[in-house]
Design a protein around this motif. Structure first.
Motif, PDB file in Angstrom:
ATOM      1  N   MET A 148       9.971 -14.280   0.336  1.00  0.00           N
ATOM      2  CA  MET A 148       8.542 -14.138   0.051  1.00  0.00           C
ATOM      3  C   MET A 148       8.245 -12.805  -0.623  1.00  0.00           C
ATOM      4  N   ARG A 149       7.499 -12.896  -1.723  1.00  0.00           N
ATOM      5  CA  ARG A 149       7.051 -11.700  -2.441  1.00  0.00           C
ATOM      6  C   ARG A 149       5.566 -11.512  -2.204  1.00  0.00           C
ATOM      7  N   VAL A 150       5.154 -10.259  -2.087  1.00  0.00           N
ATOM      8  CA  VAL A 150       3.755  -9.939  -1.795  1.00  0.00           C
ATOM      9  C   VAL A 150       3.320  -8.786  -2.693  1.00  0.00           C
ATOM     10  N   ASP A 151       2.182  -8.930  -3.336  1.00  0.00           N
ATOM     11  CA  ASP A 151       1.575  -7.840  -4.105  1.00  0.00           C
ATOM     12  C   ASP A 151       0.279  -7.431  -3.420  1.00  0.00           C
ATOM     13  N   VAL A 152       0.063  -6.129  -3.289  1.00  0.00           N
ATOM     14  CA  VAL A 152      -1.119  -5.605  -2.603  1.00  0.00           C
ATOM     15  C   VAL A 152      -1.788  -4.565  -3.494  1.00  0.00           C
ATOM     16  N   THR A 153      -3.107  -4.641  -3.608  1.00  0.00           N
ATOM     17  CA  THR A 153      -3.891  -3.571  -4.214  1.00  0.00           C
ATOM     18  C   THR A 153      -4.914  -3.108  -3.182  1.00  0.00           C
ATOM     19  N   ALA A 154      -5.267  -1.827  -3.207  1.00  0.00           N
ATOM     20  CA  ALA A 154      -6.239  -1.274  -2.271  1.00  0.00           C
ATOM     21  C   ALA A 154      -7.114  -0.284  -3.021  1.00  0.00           C
ATOM     22  N   SER A 155      -8.424  -0.338  -2.768  1.00  0.00           N
ATOM     23  CA  SER A 155      -9.359   0.508  -3.502  1.00  0.00           C
ATOM     24  C   SER A 155     -10.568   0.814  -2.632  1.00  0.00           C
ATOM     25  N   GLY A 156     -11.475   1.615  -3.183  1.00  0.00           N
ATOM     26  CA  GLY A 156     -12.703   1.960  -2.487  1.00  0.00           C
ATOM     27  C   GLY A 156     -12.673   3.331  -1.847  1.00  0.00           C
ATOM     28  N   ALA A 157     -11.477   3.919  -1.691  1.00  0.00           N
ATOM     29  CA  ALA A 157     -11.304   5.247  -1.116  1.00  0.00           C
ATOM     30  C   ALA A 157      -9.892   5.689  -1.433  1.00  0.00           C
ATOM     31  N   ASP A 158      -9.608   6.961  -1.183  1.00  0.00           N
ATOM     32  CA  ASP A 158      -8.239   7.443  -1.336  1.00  0.00           C
ATOM     33  C   ASP A 158      -7.410   6.835  -0.219  1.00  0.00           C
ATOM     34  N   VAL A 159      -6.481   5.957  -0.573  1.00  0.00           N
ATOM     35  CA  VAL A 159      -5.759   5.137   0.392  1.00  0.00           C
ATOM     36  C   VAL A 159      -4.371   5.715   0.628  1.00  0.00           C
ATOM     37  N   LEU A 160      -3.935   5.730   1.903  1.00  0.00           N
ATOM     38  CA  LEU A 160      -2.551   6.072   2.211  1.00  0.00           C
ATOM     39  C   LEU A 160      -1.951   4.934   3.015  1.00  0.00           C
ATOM     40  N   ILE A 179       4.505  -8.059   8.376  1.00  0.00           N
ATOM     41  CA  ILE A 179       4.671  -8.111   9.827  1.00  0.00           C
ATOM     42  C   ILE A 179       4.679  -6.706  10.401  1.00  0.00           C
ATOM     43  N   ASP A 180       5.517  -5.851   9.825  1.00  0.00           N
ATOM     44  CA  ASP A 180       5.586  -4.453  10.243  1.00  0.00           C
ATOM     45  C   ASP A 180       4.853  -3.622   9.201  1.00  0.00           C
ATOM     46  N   ALA A 181       3.526  -3.689   9.230  1.00  0.00           N
ATOM     47  CA  ALA A 181       2.716  -3.135   8.145  1.00  0.00           C
ATOM     48  C   ALA A 181       2.358  -1.670   8.354  1.00  0.00           C
ATOM     49  N   GLY A 182       2.685  -1.089   9.496  1.00  0.00           N
ATOM     50  CA  GLY A 182       2.472   0.327   9.709  1.00  0.00           C
ATOM     51  C   GLY A 182       1.013   0.713   9.852  1.00  0.00           C
ATOM     52  N   PHE A 183       0.752   2.022   9.719  1.00  0.00           N
ATOM     53  CA  PHE A 183      -0.600   2.562   9.781  1.00  0.00           C
ATOM     54  C   PHE A 183      -1.151   2.750   8.379  1.00  0.00           C
ATOM     55  N   HIS A 184      -2.458   2.540   8.219  1.00  0.00           N
ATOM     56  CA  HIS A 184      -3.148   2.699   6.939  1.00  0.00           C
ATOM     57  C   HIS A 184      -4.326   3.653   7.128  1.00  0.00           C
ATOM     58  N   SER A 185      -4.703   4.350   6.067  1.00  0.00           N
ATOM     59  CA  SER A 185      -5.888   5.191   6.140  1.00  0.00           C
ATOM     60  C   SER A 185      -6.667   5.096   4.835  1.00  0.00           C
ATOM     61  N   PHE A 186      -7.973   5.312   4.974  1.00  0.00           N
ATOM     62  CA  PHE A 186      -8.898   5.231   3.848  1.00  0.00           C
ATOM     63  C   PHE A 186      -9.775   6.479   3.885  1.00  0.00           C
ATOM     64  N   GLY A 187      -9.740   7.251   2.799  1.00  0.00           N
ATOM     65  CA  GLY A 187     -10.504   8.480   2.732  1.00  0.00           C
ATOM     66  C   GLY A 187      -9.725   9.657   3.296  1.00  0.00           C
ATOM     67  N   GLY A 188     -10.434  10.760   3.505  1.00  0.00           N
ATOM     68  CA  GLY A 188      -9.814  11.959   4.037  1.00  0.00           C
ATOM     69  C   GLY A 188      -9.201  12.844   2.956  1.00  0.00           C
ATOM     70  N   ARG A 189      -8.578  13.912   3.403  1.00  0.00           N
ATOM     71  CA  ARG A 189      -7.939  14.866   2.504  1.00  0.00           C
ATOM     72  C   ARG A 189      -6.438  14.647   2.545  1.00  0.00           C
ATOM     73  N   ARG A 190      -5.748  15.192   1.561  1.00  0.00           N
ATOM     74  CA  ARG A 190      -4.303  14.967   1.477  1.00  0.00           C
ATOM     75  C   ARG A 190      -3.551  16.280   1.326  1.00  0.00           C
ATOM     76  N   ALA A 203      -2.266  12.374   5.362  1.00  0.00           N
ATOM     77  CA  ALA A 203      -3.715  12.174   5.259  1.00  0.00           C
ATOM     78  C   ALA A 203      -4.363  12.867   6.444  1.00  0.00           C
ATOM     79  N   LEU A 204      -5.325  13.748   6.166  1.00  0.00           N
ATOM     80  CA  LEU A 204      -6.063  14.474   7.193  1.00  0.00           C
ATOM     81  C   LEU A 204      -7.430  13.806   7.319  1.00  0.00           C
ATOM     82  N   LEU A 205      -7.642  13.149   8.443  1.00  0.00           N
ATOM     83  CA  LEU A 205      -8.745  12.195   8.546  1.00  0.00           C
ATOM     84  C   LEU A 205      -9.903  12.723   9.384  1.00  0.00           C
ATOM     85  N   GLY A 206     -10.411  13.881   9.016  1.00  0.00           N
ATOM     86  CA  GLY A 206     -11.566  14.406   9.712  1.00  0.00           C
ATOM     87  C   GLY A 206     -11.577  15.923   9.700  1.00  0.00           C
ATOM     88  N   ARG A 207     -12.560  16.492  10.372  1.00  0.00           N
ATOM     89  CA  ARG A 207     -12.782  17.929  10.371  1.00  0.00           C
ATOM     90  C   ARG A 207     -12.162  18.579  11.602  1.00  0.00           C
TER      91      ARG A 207
END
Length: 474
Positions: A148-160, A179-190, A203-207
Protein backbone atom coordinates in the motif's frame (compact mmCIF):
# COMPACT_ATOMS: atom_id res chain seq x y z
CA UNK A 1 8.50 10.38 45.33
CA UNK A 2 5.66 12.89 44.85
CA UNK A 3 6.91 13.51 41.31
CA UNK A 4 6.53 9.82 40.47
CA UNK A 5 3.03 9.69 41.95
CA UNK A 6 2.00 12.74 39.94
CA UNK A 7 3.09 11.01 36.75
CA UNK A 8 1.27 7.76 37.50
CA UNK A 9 -1.68 8.36 35.21
CA UNK A 10 0.57 9.47 32.34
CA UNK A 11 2.86 6.46 32.64
CA UNK A 12 -0.17 4.19 32.86
CA UNK A 13 -1.48 5.80 29.67
CA UNK A 14 1.86 5.22 27.98
CA UNK A 15 1.87 1.52 28.80
CA UNK A 16 -1.77 1.08 27.80
CA UNK A 17 -1.57 2.94 24.48
CA UNK A 18 1.76 1.40 23.57
CA UNK A 19 0.24 -2.04 23.97
CA UNK A 20 -2.39 -1.20 21.34
CA UNK A 21 0.02 -1.04 18.40
CA UNK A 22 -1.07 -2.95 15.31
CA UNK A 23 0.91 -4.71 12.61
CA UNK A 24 0.33 -4.48 8.84
CA UNK A 25 -1.35 -7.41 7.15
CA UNK A 26 -0.31 -9.06 3.90
CA UNK A 27 -2.75 -9.07 0.99
CA UNK A 28 -2.76 -10.15 -2.66
CA UNK A 29 -3.98 -6.65 -3.60
CA UNK A 30 -1.44 -4.45 -5.38
CA UNK A 31 -2.20 -0.81 -4.67
CA UNK A 32 -0.55 0.82 -7.69
CA UNK A 33 -2.43 4.08 -7.08
CA UNK A 34 -1.78 5.73 -3.70
CA UNK A 35 -4.39 6.35 -1.07
CA UNK A 36 -4.30 10.14 -0.59
CA UNK A 37 -4.90 12.28 2.51
CA UNK A 38 -5.27 16.04 2.57
CA UNK A 39 -5.10 17.44 6.12
CA UNK A 40 -6.02 21.07 6.75
CA UNK A 41 -5.64 22.77 10.13
CA UNK A 42 -8.25 25.45 10.79
CA UNK A 43 -9.69 27.48 13.66
CA UNK A 44 -13.03 28.03 11.93
CA UNK A 45 -15.14 27.81 14.00
CA UNK A 46 -12.89 26.09 16.59
CA UNK A 47 -9.48 24.39 16.33
CA UNK A 48 -9.88 21.27 14.24
CA UNK A 49 -8.43 19.22 11.41
CA UNK A 50 -10.39 18.90 8.18
CA UNK A 51 -9.38 15.61 6.59
CA UNK A 52 -10.07 14.49 3.02
CA UNK A 53 -9.32 10.92 1.95
CA UNK A 54 -9.17 10.09 -1.78
CA UNK A 55 -9.63 6.38 -2.52
CA UNK A 56 -8.29 4.50 -5.54
CA UNK A 57 -10.88 2.54 -7.50
CA UNK A 58 -11.76 -0.92 -6.11
CA UNK A 59 -10.33 -0.04 -2.73
CA UNK A 60 -11.53 -2.05 0.34
CA UNK A 61 -14.52 -0.41 2.00
CA UNK A 62 -13.78 -0.89 5.72
CA UNK A 63 -11.87 1.77 7.63
CA UNK A 64 -11.37 2.52 11.28
CA UNK A 65 -10.31 5.11 13.79
CA UNK A 66 -7.65 3.43 15.90
CA UNK A 67 -8.46 5.77 18.79
CA UNK A 68 -12.18 6.40 18.29
CA UNK A 69 -14.49 8.85 19.99
CA UNK A 70 -14.28 12.35 18.54
CA UNK A 71 -15.52 11.91 14.95
CA UNK A 72 -19.27 11.34 14.99
CA UNK A 73 -19.98 11.39 11.25
CA UNK A 74 -18.28 11.43 7.86
CA UNK A 75 -19.30 12.62 4.41
CA UNK A 76 -18.78 10.13 1.60
CA UNK A 77 -18.99 10.80 -2.15
CA UNK A 78 -19.10 8.14 -4.87
CA UNK A 79 -17.92 8.21 -8.50
CA UNK A 80 -21.06 9.94 -9.79
CA UNK A 81 -21.08 12.60 -7.07
CA UNK A 82 -23.72 11.10 -4.80
CA UNK A 83 -23.12 12.07 -1.20
CA UNK A 84 -23.80 9.86 1.83
CA UNK A 85 -23.53 10.38 5.57
CA UNK A 86 -21.68 7.58 7.35
CA UNK A 87 -21.51 7.05 11.11
CA UNK A 88 -18.68 5.16 12.84
CA UNK A 89 -19.61 2.21 15.05
CA UNK A 90 -16.99 1.62 17.76
CA UNK A 91 -14.49 3.33 15.48
CA UNK A 92 -15.30 1.16 12.43
CA UNK A 93 -16.42 2.91 9.23
CA UNK A 94 -18.06 1.02 6.36
CA UNK A 95 -18.28 3.10 3.18
CA UNK A 96 -20.54 2.25 0.22
CA UNK A 97 -19.27 0.50 -2.89
CA UNK A 98 -17.72 2.95 -5.34
CA UNK A 99 -16.72 5.53 -2.72
CA UNK A 100 -14.04 7.91 -4.00
CA UNK A 101 -13.93 10.63 -1.33
CA UNK A 102 -14.27 10.64 2.46
CA UNK A 103 -14.39 13.91 4.36
CA UNK A 104 -14.59 14.51 8.09
CA UNK A 105 -13.70 17.02 10.80
CA UNK A 106 -11.56 16.10 13.80
CA UNK A 107 -12.08 18.51 16.76
CA UNK A 108 -8.84 19.24 18.60
CA UNK A 109 -10.90 20.33 21.60
CA UNK A 110 -13.88 18.70 23.24
CA UNK A 111 -16.86 20.50 24.73
CA UNK A 112 -15.43 20.02 28.22
CA UNK A 113 -12.14 21.66 27.22
CA UNK A 114 -13.53 24.95 25.95
CA UNK A 115 -10.83 26.77 23.99
CA UNK A 116 -7.93 24.58 25.11
CA UNK A 117 -7.09 21.02 25.96
CA UNK A 118 -4.63 18.82 27.79
CA UNK A 119 -4.86 15.43 26.08
CA UNK A 120 -1.46 14.30 24.80
CA UNK A 121 -2.97 12.00 22.17
CA UNK A 122 -6.37 13.51 21.40
CA UNK A 123 -5.42 17.18 21.26
CA UNK A 124 -3.26 19.46 23.41
CA UNK A 125 -2.72 23.12 22.73
CA UNK A 126 -3.77 26.71 22.92
CA UNK A 127 -4.44 29.46 20.41
CA UNK A 128 -3.14 28.39 17.01
CA UNK A 129 -0.62 25.84 18.34
CA UNK A 130 -1.70 22.20 18.66
CA UNK A 131 -0.29 18.75 19.39
CA UNK A 132 -2.03 15.47 18.50
CA UNK A 133 -1.18 11.84 17.82
CA UNK A 134 -1.63 10.64 14.25
CA UNK A 135 -3.51 7.56 15.44
CA UNK A 136 -6.07 9.80 17.13
CA UNK A 137 -7.39 11.53 14.03
CA UNK A 138 -6.35 9.54 10.96
CA UNK A 139 -8.98 7.26 9.45
CA UNK A 140 -7.05 4.21 8.25
CA UNK A 141 -7.91 1.13 6.21
CA UNK A 142 -8.76 -1.77 8.50
CA UNK A 143 -6.38 -3.90 6.44
CA UNK A 144 -3.02 -2.31 5.71
CA UNK A 145 -1.11 -4.23 3.08
CA UNK A 146 2.57 -4.56 2.33
CA UNK A 147 2.27 -2.83 -1.06
CA UNK A 148 0.00 0.00 0.00
CA UNK A 149 1.20 3.46 -1.00
CA UNK A 150 -0.01 6.58 0.77
CA UNK A 151 0.44 10.26 -0.11
CA UNK A 152 -0.22 12.91 2.55
CA UNK A 153 -0.38 16.70 2.34
CA UNK A 154 -0.84 18.97 5.37
CA UNK A 155 -1.50 22.71 5.45
CA UNK A 156 -3.03 25.54 7.43
CA UNK A 157 -0.10 25.96 9.85
CA UNK A 158 3.58 25.16 10.17
CA UNK A 159 3.32 21.38 10.40
CA UNK A 160 5.78 18.95 11.99
CA UNK A 161 5.05 15.32 11.11
CA UNK A 162 7.48 12.43 11.75
CA UNK A 163 8.23 11.98 8.07
CA UNK A 164 10.27 13.97 5.53
CA UNK A 165 8.20 15.53 2.73
CA UNK A 166 9.18 15.27 -0.91
CA UNK A 167 10.24 18.27 -2.99
CA UNK A 168 6.59 19.09 -3.74
CA UNK A 169 5.62 19.03 -0.05
CA UNK A 170 3.90 15.63 -0.34
CA UNK A 171 4.75 12.93 2.18
CA UNK A 172 5.16 9.64 0.32
CA UNK A 173 4.46 6.91 2.86
CA UNK A 174 3.84 3.20 3.22
CA UNK A 175 0.57 1.86 4.54
CA UNK A 176 2.17 0.86 7.83
CA UNK A 177 3.05 4.52 8.47
CA UNK A 178 -0.66 5.08 9.03
CA UNK A 179 -0.67 2.52 11.83
CA UNK A 180 2.39 3.87 13.63
CA UNK A 181 1.78 7.49 12.70
CA UNK A 182 3.65 9.10 15.59
CA UNK A 183 3.05 12.57 17.02
CA UNK A 184 2.01 15.56 14.88
CA UNK A 185 2.01 19.28 15.59
CA UNK A 186 0.46 22.33 13.97
CA UNK A 187 1.83 25.81 14.56
CA UNK A 188 4.42 26.87 17.10
CA UNK A 189 8.05 27.84 16.70
CA UNK A 190 10.86 25.71 15.33
CA UNK A 191 14.51 25.04 16.09
CA UNK A 192 17.04 22.32 15.33
CA UNK A 193 19.36 20.37 17.62
CA UNK A 194 22.36 18.52 16.19
CA UNK A 195 24.24 15.48 17.44
CA UNK A 196 27.07 14.63 15.08
CA UNK A 197 25.53 14.26 11.64
CA UNK A 198 22.03 13.72 13.07
CA UNK A 199 19.39 16.41 13.39
CA UNK A 200 16.38 16.80 15.66
CA UNK A 201 13.62 18.93 14.19
CA UNK A 202 11.93 20.55 17.17
CA UNK A 203 8.51 22.19 17.46
CA UNK A 204 8.05 24.47 20.48
CA UNK A 205 4.33 24.51 21.10
CA UNK A 206 3.65 27.36 23.46
CA UNK A 207 5.09 30.05 25.71
CA UNK A 208 7.61 29.57 28.54
CA UNK A 209 8.15 32.03 31.37
CA UNK A 210 11.93 31.78 31.74
CA UNK A 211 13.15 29.62 28.85
CA UNK A 212 14.32 30.83 25.47
CA UNK A 213 14.05 28.70 22.35
CA UNK A 214 17.83 28.35 22.47
CA UNK A 215 17.63 27.01 26.05
CA UNK A 216 15.17 24.32 24.99
CA UNK A 217 17.17 23.26 21.94
CA UNK A 218 20.40 23.14 23.98
CA UNK A 219 18.70 20.89 26.54
CA UNK A 220 17.62 18.44 23.83
CA UNK A 221 21.06 18.55 22.25
CA UNK A 222 22.64 17.65 25.60
CA UNK A 223 20.29 14.68 25.92
CA UNK A 224 21.24 13.58 22.41
CA UNK A 225 24.95 13.71 23.26
CA UNK A 226 24.26 11.51 26.30
CA UNK A 227 22.61 8.93 24.06
CA UNK A 228 25.93 8.44 22.30
CA UNK A 229 27.57 7.41 25.55
CA UNK A 230 25.48 4.26 25.00
CA UNK A 231 25.54 3.92 21.21
CA UNK A 232 28.48 4.61 18.90
CA UNK A 233 26.49 7.29 17.09
CA UNK A 234 23.02 8.79 17.35
CA UNK A 235 20.65 6.02 16.22
CA UNK A 236 18.74 7.97 13.53
CA UNK A 237 19.85 10.61 11.02
CA UNK A 238 16.66 12.60 11.73
CA UNK A 239 13.96 12.58 14.39
CA UNK A 240 11.21 15.01 15.36
CA UNK A 241 10.58 16.34 18.87
CA UNK A 242 7.66 18.37 20.21
CA UNK A 243 7.95 20.40 23.41
CA UNK A 244 4.67 21.35 25.09
CA UNK A 245 4.43 23.70 28.12
CA UNK A 246 2.47 22.70 31.22
CA UNK A 247 0.98 25.82 32.88
CA UNK A 248 1.63 26.28 36.59
CA UNK A 249 4.51 23.80 36.70
CA UNK A 250 8.23 24.45 37.15
CA UNK A 251 9.37 20.85 36.56
CA UNK A 252 11.84 20.72 33.64
CA UNK A 253 10.59 17.41 32.28
CA UNK A 254 7.05 16.61 33.44
CA UNK A 255 6.50 13.65 31.12
CA UNK A 256 7.68 12.32 27.77
CA UNK A 257 6.75 9.64 25.27
CA UNK A 258 8.38 8.09 22.21
CA UNK A 259 6.19 6.63 19.46
CA UNK A 260 7.57 4.15 16.94
CA UNK A 261 6.77 6.00 13.76
CA UNK A 262 9.40 5.78 11.02
CA UNK A 263 11.52 7.53 12.15
CA UNK A 264 10.40 7.65 15.79
CA UNK A 265 8.78 10.81 17.11
CA UNK A 266 9.09 12.19 20.63
CA UNK A 267 6.91 14.56 22.64
CA UNK A 268 7.87 16.06 26.00
CA UNK A 269 5.81 18.08 28.45
CA UNK A 270 7.87 20.81 30.15
CA UNK A 271 6.83 23.01 33.06
CA UNK A 272 5.99 26.44 31.73
CA UNK A 273 7.87 28.01 34.67
CA UNK A 274 10.98 25.79 34.41
CA UNK A 275 14.39 27.46 34.22
CA UNK A 276 17.45 26.61 32.17
CA UNK A 277 19.31 25.77 35.40
CA UNK A 278 16.68 23.16 36.30
CA UNK A 279 17.52 21.15 33.16
CA UNK A 280 20.74 20.03 34.88
CA UNK A 281 18.69 17.52 36.90
CA UNK A 282 16.20 16.55 34.21
CA UNK A 283 16.08 12.90 33.17
CA UNK A 284 12.99 12.83 30.95
CA UNK A 285 14.56 14.00 27.69
CA UNK A 286 17.49 11.58 27.81
CA UNK A 287 15.18 8.73 28.91
CA UNK A 288 12.95 9.22 25.88
CA UNK A 289 15.91 9.47 23.51
CA UNK A 290 17.44 6.33 25.01
CA UNK A 291 14.44 4.44 23.63
CA UNK A 292 15.98 5.13 20.23
CA UNK A 293 18.96 2.93 21.17
CA UNK A 294 16.94 -0.28 21.17
CA UNK A 295 14.56 -1.77 18.60
CA UNK A 296 10.81 -1.77 19.09
CA UNK A 297 9.87 -5.11 20.67
CA UNK A 298 7.04 -6.92 18.87
CA UNK A 299 4.94 -7.95 20.64
CA UNK A 300 5.64 -5.23 23.15
CA UNK A 301 7.75 -6.11 26.19
CA UNK A 302 7.50 -2.98 28.32
CA UNK A 303 9.60 -4.40 31.14
CA UNK A 304 12.58 -4.82 28.82
CA UNK A 305 12.34 -1.64 26.73
CA UNK A 306 11.49 0.60 29.69
CA UNK A 307 14.03 -1.26 31.80
CA UNK A 308 16.80 -0.58 29.30
CA UNK A 309 15.96 3.13 29.05
CA UNK A 310 15.62 3.47 32.83
CA UNK A 311 18.94 1.73 33.49
CA UNK A 312 20.84 3.76 30.92
CA UNK A 313 19.24 7.05 32.01
CA UNK A 314 21.41 7.06 35.11
CA UNK A 315 24.56 5.66 33.49
CA UNK A 316 24.40 8.08 30.55
CA UNK A 317 24.12 11.09 32.86
CA UNK A 318 27.12 9.84 34.83
CA UNK A 319 29.16 9.07 31.71
CA UNK A 320 28.58 12.57 30.38
CA UNK A 321 29.56 14.14 33.70
CA UNK A 322 26.10 15.58 34.40
CA UNK A 323 25.97 13.63 37.64
CA UNK A 324 28.60 11.80 39.67
CA UNK A 325 28.90 8.03 39.83
CA UNK A 326 27.67 8.15 43.41
CA UNK A 327 24.61 10.16 42.35
CA UNK A 328 23.90 7.69 39.55
CA UNK A 329 23.94 4.72 41.91
CA UNK A 330 21.84 6.61 44.43
CA UNK A 331 19.23 7.23 41.72
CA UNK A 332 19.34 3.58 40.69
CA UNK A 333 19.04 2.22 44.22
CA UNK A 334 16.22 4.66 45.04
CA UNK A 335 14.43 3.48 41.93
CA UNK A 336 14.97 -0.16 42.82
CA UNK A 337 13.48 0.56 46.25
CA UNK A 338 10.37 2.09 44.64
CA UNK A 339 10.08 -0.86 42.29
CA UNK A 340 10.44 -3.32 45.14
CA UNK A 341 7.74 -1.56 47.14
CA UNK A 342 5.39 -1.71 44.14
CA UNK A 343 6.20 -5.38 43.52
CA UNK A 344 5.83 -6.45 47.16
CA UNK A 345 6.65 -10.17 47.42
CA UNK A 346 5.47 -11.14 43.94
CA UNK A 347 7.83 -12.78 41.50
CA UNK A 348 9.12 -11.06 38.38
CA UNK A 349 6.78 -12.98 36.07
CA UNK A 350 3.75 -11.68 37.95
CA UNK A 351 5.04 -8.11 38.18
CA UNK A 352 5.82 -7.66 34.48
CA UNK A 353 2.40 -9.06 33.58
CA UNK A 354 0.66 -6.23 35.49
CA UNK A 355 0.26 -3.71 32.70
CA UNK A 356 -0.48 -0.73 34.97
CA UNK A 357 2.18 -1.44 37.58
CA UNK A 358 4.57 0.97 35.88
CA UNK A 359 6.89 1.32 38.89
CA UNK A 360 7.35 -2.43 39.16
CA UNK A 361 7.72 -2.85 35.39
CA UNK A 362 10.28 -0.06 34.88
CA UNK A 363 12.52 -0.97 37.80
CA UNK A 364 12.26 -4.73 37.50
CA UNK A 365 13.39 -4.25 33.91
CA UNK A 366 16.18 -1.89 34.98
CA UNK A 367 17.48 -4.45 37.48
CA UNK A 368 17.48 -7.15 34.80
CA UNK A 369 19.33 -4.80 32.41
CA UNK A 370 21.98 -4.14 35.07
CA UNK A 371 22.39 -7.84 35.82
CA UNK A 372 22.54 -8.68 32.11
CA UNK A 373 25.21 -6.02 31.51
CA UNK A 374 27.25 -7.33 34.43
CA UNK A 375 27.00 -10.94 33.24
CA UNK A 376 27.98 -10.02 29.67
CA UNK A 377 31.08 -8.28 30.94
CA UNK A 378 31.87 -11.13 33.33
CA UNK A 379 31.64 -14.02 30.87
CA UNK A 380 33.66 -12.13 28.22
CA UNK A 381 36.26 -10.82 30.70
CA UNK A 382 35.23 -7.26 29.88
CA UNK A 383 35.45 -7.63 26.10
CA UNK A 384 31.69 -7.23 25.56
CA UNK A 385 28.85 -5.28 27.16
CA UNK A 386 25.14 -4.67 26.80
CA UNK A 387 25.78 -1.78 24.40
CA UNK A 388 27.26 -4.30 21.95
CA UNK A 389 23.92 -6.10 21.90
CA UNK A 390 22.18 -2.85 20.93
CA UNK A 391 24.71 -2.25 18.16
CA UNK A 392 24.16 -5.76 16.80
CA UNK A 393 20.37 -5.44 16.93
CA UNK A 394 20.57 -2.14 15.04
CA UNK A 395 21.99 -4.01 12.05
CA UNK A 396 18.91 -6.27 12.02
CA UNK A 397 16.30 -3.52 11.57
CA UNK A 398 14.00 -1.35 13.70
CA UNK A 399 12.03 -4.19 15.33
CA UNK A 400 12.89 -7.30 17.28
CA UNK A 401 11.21 -10.02 19.29
CA UNK A 402 12.14 -11.11 22.77
CA UNK A 403 13.64 -14.22 21.17
CA UNK A 404 15.78 -12.27 18.69
CA UNK A 405 16.89 -9.93 21.48
CA UNK A 406 18.00 -12.97 23.47
CA UNK A 407 19.76 -14.43 20.44
CA UNK A 408 21.72 -11.19 20.03
CA UNK A 409 22.76 -11.36 23.70
CA UNK A 410 23.98 -14.93 23.24
CA UNK A 411 25.89 -13.98 20.10
CA UNK A 412 27.69 -11.16 21.89
CA UNK A 413 28.35 -13.37 24.92
CA UNK A 414 29.64 -16.21 22.77
CA UNK A 415 27.52 -18.65 24.78
CA UNK A 416 23.91 -19.12 25.94
CA UNK A 417 23.20 -16.42 28.51
CA UNK A 418 19.94 -14.54 28.06
CA UNK A 419 17.49 -17.41 28.53
CA UNK A 420 19.26 -18.76 31.59
CA UNK A 421 19.42 -15.35 33.28
CA UNK A 422 15.77 -14.62 32.52
CA UNK A 423 14.76 -18.06 33.83
CA UNK A 424 16.69 -17.25 36.99
CA UNK A 425 14.79 -13.99 37.55
CA UNK A 426 11.23 -14.82 36.50
CA UNK A 427 10.16 -17.26 39.24
CA UNK A 428 11.80 -15.39 42.13
CA UNK A 429 10.58 -12.38 44.10
CA UNK A 430 11.22 -9.52 41.71
CA UNK A 431 14.20 -7.94 43.48
CA UNK A 432 15.76 -10.97 45.15
CA UNK A 433 18.89 -10.68 42.96
CA UNK A 434 19.47 -7.03 43.90
CA UNK A 435 21.34 -7.25 47.23
CA UNK A 436 24.05 -9.73 46.15
CA UNK A 437 24.53 -7.87 42.87
CA UNK A 438 25.08 -4.52 44.60
CA UNK A 439 27.34 -6.11 47.19
CA UNK A 440 29.56 -7.57 44.48
CA UNK A 441 29.72 -4.20 42.68
CA UNK A 442 30.66 -2.35 45.84
CA UNK A 443 27.46 -0.34 46.16
CA UNK A 444 26.35 0.03 49.78
CA UNK A 445 23.02 1.55 50.79
CA UNK A 446 23.52 3.49 54.02
CA UNK A 447 21.02 5.53 56.06
CA UNK A 448 22.53 8.69 54.59
CA UNK A 449 22.49 7.50 50.98
CA UNK A 450 24.86 5.38 48.92
CA UNK A 451 28.59 4.77 49.28
CA UNK A 452 30.86 3.15 46.73
CA UNK A 453 33.66 0.96 48.05
CA UNK A 454 36.24 -1.60 46.97
CA UNK A 455 34.70 -4.98 46.17
CA UNK A 456 35.31 -7.89 43.80
CA UNK A 457 33.22 -6.15 41.12
CA UNK A 458 34.05 -2.51 41.81
CA UNK A 459 36.27 -2.29 38.71
CA UNK A 460 33.35 -3.51 36.65
CA UNK A 461 31.10 -0.93 38.32
CA UNK A 462 33.53 1.82 37.37
CA UNK A 463 33.45 0.58 33.77
CA UNK A 464 29.65 0.87 33.84
CA UNK A 465 29.46 4.45 35.06
CA UNK A 466 32.78 5.83 33.84
CA UNK A 467 33.06 8.80 31.49
CA UNK A 468 33.11 7.96 27.81
CA UNK A 469 32.55 9.82 24.57
CA UNK A 470 32.07 9.01 20.91
CA UNK A 471 32.61 11.11 17.80
CA UNK A 472 28.98 12.29 17.97
CA UNK A 473 29.42 13.48 21.56
CA UNK A 474 32.31 15.82 20.83
Amino acid sequence: MKKWVARAWLLSLALTLGACASAPLSSPLDEAVPLRYNIIYTQDPTPRLNVEVFLPRKFPREFLFRQPGRVESLFVTDEVGTRFDVFPKNGVVQVPEGTRFIRYHYPLTTSSQGGGGRHLFGGMGEGDTWHVAGKAYLLTPSRVTANMRVDVTASGADVLLPWTPGDNGVYHLRGEDLIDAGFHSFGGRRCEAHVGASVMEVALLGRFTHLTDADLCAWLEQAGREVVTVRKSFPYPRITVRVVPVPGDATPGVFGMTLWSAPPSISILVGQDATAASFAKDWVAVHEMLHLTHPALVPREAWLTEGLATYYTELARARSGRQTAQQAWRELTNGFARGQAASRSRNMKEVVAEERNFMGIYWTGALFALHLDVELRRVTNGRAQLEDVLELLATHGPTATLESFGAAVDTVAGQPLFGALLARHLPKPAFSELAPLLENLGVRIDPGGVTLHAAPGSGLREALDGERTSDDAR
